[in-house]
Design a protein around this motif. Structure first.
Motif, PDB file in Angstrom:
ATOM      1  N   GLU A  22      56.741 -39.779  40.331  1.00 13.51           N
ATOM      2  CA  GLU A  22      57.698 -40.312  39.365  1.00 13.51           C
ATOM      3  C   GLU A  22      58.961 -40.790  40.077  1.00 13.51           C
ATOM      4  O   GLU A  22      59.342 -40.246  41.121  1.00 13.51           O
ATOM      5  N   THR A  25      61.729 -38.480  42.031  1.00 13.37           N
ATOM      6  CA  THR A  25      61.214 -37.222  42.559  1.00 13.37           C
ATOM      7  C   THR A  25      61.329 -37.148  44.082  1.00 13.37           C
ATOM      8  O   THR A  25      61.816 -36.151  44.622  1.00 13.37           O
ATOM      9  N   ARG A  43      72.890 -34.288  40.923  1.00 17.84           N
ATOM     10  CA  ARG A  43      73.270 -35.263  39.895  1.00 17.84           C
ATOM     11  C   ARG A  43      74.342 -36.217  40.409  1.00 17.84           C
ATOM     12  O   ARG A  43      74.228 -37.432  40.287  1.00 17.84           O
ATOM     13  N   SER A  49      70.897 -38.867  35.282  1.00 17.83           N
ATOM     14  CA  SER A  49      71.325 -38.206  34.050  1.00 17.83           C
ATOM     15  C   SER A  49      70.889 -36.745  34.114  1.00 17.83           C
ATOM     16  O   SER A  49      69.928 -36.398  34.817  1.00 17.83           O
ATOM     17  N   GLU A  50      71.569 -35.899  33.378  1.00 16.89           N
ATOM     18  CA  GLU A  50      71.206 -34.480  33.355  1.00 16.89           C
ATOM     19  C   GLU A  50      69.782 -34.281  32.852  1.00 16.89           C
ATOM     20  O   GLU A  50      69.047 -33.442  33.368  1.00 16.89           O
ATOM     21  N   ALA A  51      69.397 -35.049  31.839  1.00 18.30           N
ATOM     22  CA  ALA A  51      68.057 -34.893  31.253  1.00 18.30           C
ATOM     23  C   ALA A  51      66.961 -35.233  32.262  1.00 18.30           C
ATOM     24  O   ALA A  51      65.983 -34.494  32.407  1.00 18.30           O
ATOM     25  N   VAL A  52      67.110 -36.342  32.969  1.00 14.31           N
ATOM     26  CA  VAL A  52      66.095 -36.751  33.944  1.00 14.31           C
ATOM     27  C   VAL A  52      66.045 -35.748  35.091  1.00 14.31           C
ATOM     28  O   VAL A  52      64.969 -35.309  35.507  1.00 14.31           O
ATOM     29  N   SER A  54      66.969 -32.574  35.123  1.00 13.44           N
ATOM     30  CA  SER A  54      66.398 -31.312  34.631  1.00 13.44           C
ATOM     31  C   SER A  54      64.884 -31.398  34.544  1.00 13.44           C
ATOM     32  O   SER A  54      64.172 -30.471  34.950  1.00 13.44           O
ATOM     33  N   ASP A  55      64.382 -32.506  34.017  1.00 14.71           N
ATOM     34  CA  ASP A  55      62.938 -32.694  33.885  1.00 14.71           C
ATOM     35  C   ASP A  55      62.257 -32.689  35.253  1.00 14.71           C
ATOM     36  O   ASP A  55      61.245 -32.002  35.457  1.00 14.71           O
ATOM     37  N   ARG A  56      62.792 -33.425  36.215  1.00 14.52           N
ATOM     38  CA  ARG A  56      62.183 -33.505  37.540  1.00 14.52           C
ATOM     39  C   ARG A  56      62.248 -32.153  38.261  1.00 14.52           C
ATOM     40  O   ARG A  56      61.289 -31.728  38.878  1.00 14.52           O
ATOM     41  N   ARG A  58      62.395 -29.213  36.894  1.00 11.63           N
ATOM     42  CA  ARG A  58      61.471 -28.313  36.187  1.00 11.63           C
ATOM     43  C   ARG A  58      60.027 -28.565  36.657  1.00 11.63           C
ATOM     44  O   ARG A  58      59.283 -27.635  36.946  1.00 11.63           O
ATOM     45  N   LYS A  59      59.647 -29.839  36.774  1.00 19.10           N
ATOM     46  CA  LYS A  59      58.288 -30.177  37.216  1.00 19.10           C
ATOM     47  C   LYS A  59      58.047 -29.772  38.666  1.00 19.10           C
ATOM     48  O   LYS A  59      56.977 -29.258  39.002  1.00 19.10           O
TER      49      LYS A  59
END
Length: 155
Positions: A22, A25, A43, A49-52, A54-56, A58-59
């Motif tokens: 992704e 990453t 960041r 962004s915080e959302a992106v 956080s998602d990366r 986490r994965k």
């Protein structure tokens, strides 16, 4: 069985890209390999962004590439640092190869953005492919690729 008769469903390149392919990453992994550990530092350095982010993170943590280590700044709540695991560090040659390719074909005219040198002798570091008998600097002309024992027939 020839390569074109081989199913790509279990291809290791495809499986690796499923985990790290992704956008952002590999850049997170690059920063982690260069000592970035804290969410806010990732960041700020990459402009994510915080959302992106956080998602990366986490994965990558779920995949066992990063691990979390708690820390607490005085007067603040507990947070986690992100550190590469052995599995994560095993991606370092991939990052080095991508950087080497980028410096050659998409680099800055002024020179490398990151100067990576061997700590013992000071020579620049480069990525090479070698066989298990330590014959180094192999090219695609020096190898034979054929389906291995895990290959499955197409169709």
């Amino acid at each position: 069985m020839e390569w074109l008769e081989t199913s790509t469903e279990n291809c290791p390149v495809q499986r690796t890209l499923d985990v790290v392919g992704e956008k952002w990453t590999l850049q997170i992994l690059r920063d982690a390999a260069n000592g970035v550990r804290r969410f806010e530092d990732f960041r700020r350095h990459m402009g994510l962004s915080e959302a992106v982010l956080s998602d990366r993170l986490r994965k990558l943590t779920a995949a066992g590439i990063l691990t979390t280590v708690p820390y607490r700044e005085p007067g603040s709540r507990a947070r986690n640092e992100y550190r590469l695991t052995r599995k994560g560090w095993d991606l370092w040659p991939v990052l080095m190869a991508l950087g080497q390719w980028g410096e050659t074909y998409a680099g800055e005219p002024e020179g490398p953005v990151l100067d990576i040198r061997h700590s013992d002798c000071g020579a620049p570091v480069r990525v090479v492919v070698e066989c298990c008998e330590e014959h180094t600097a192999l090219t695609p002309r020096d190898v034979v690729a054929r389906p291995g024992p895990g290959a499955r027939r197409l169709g």
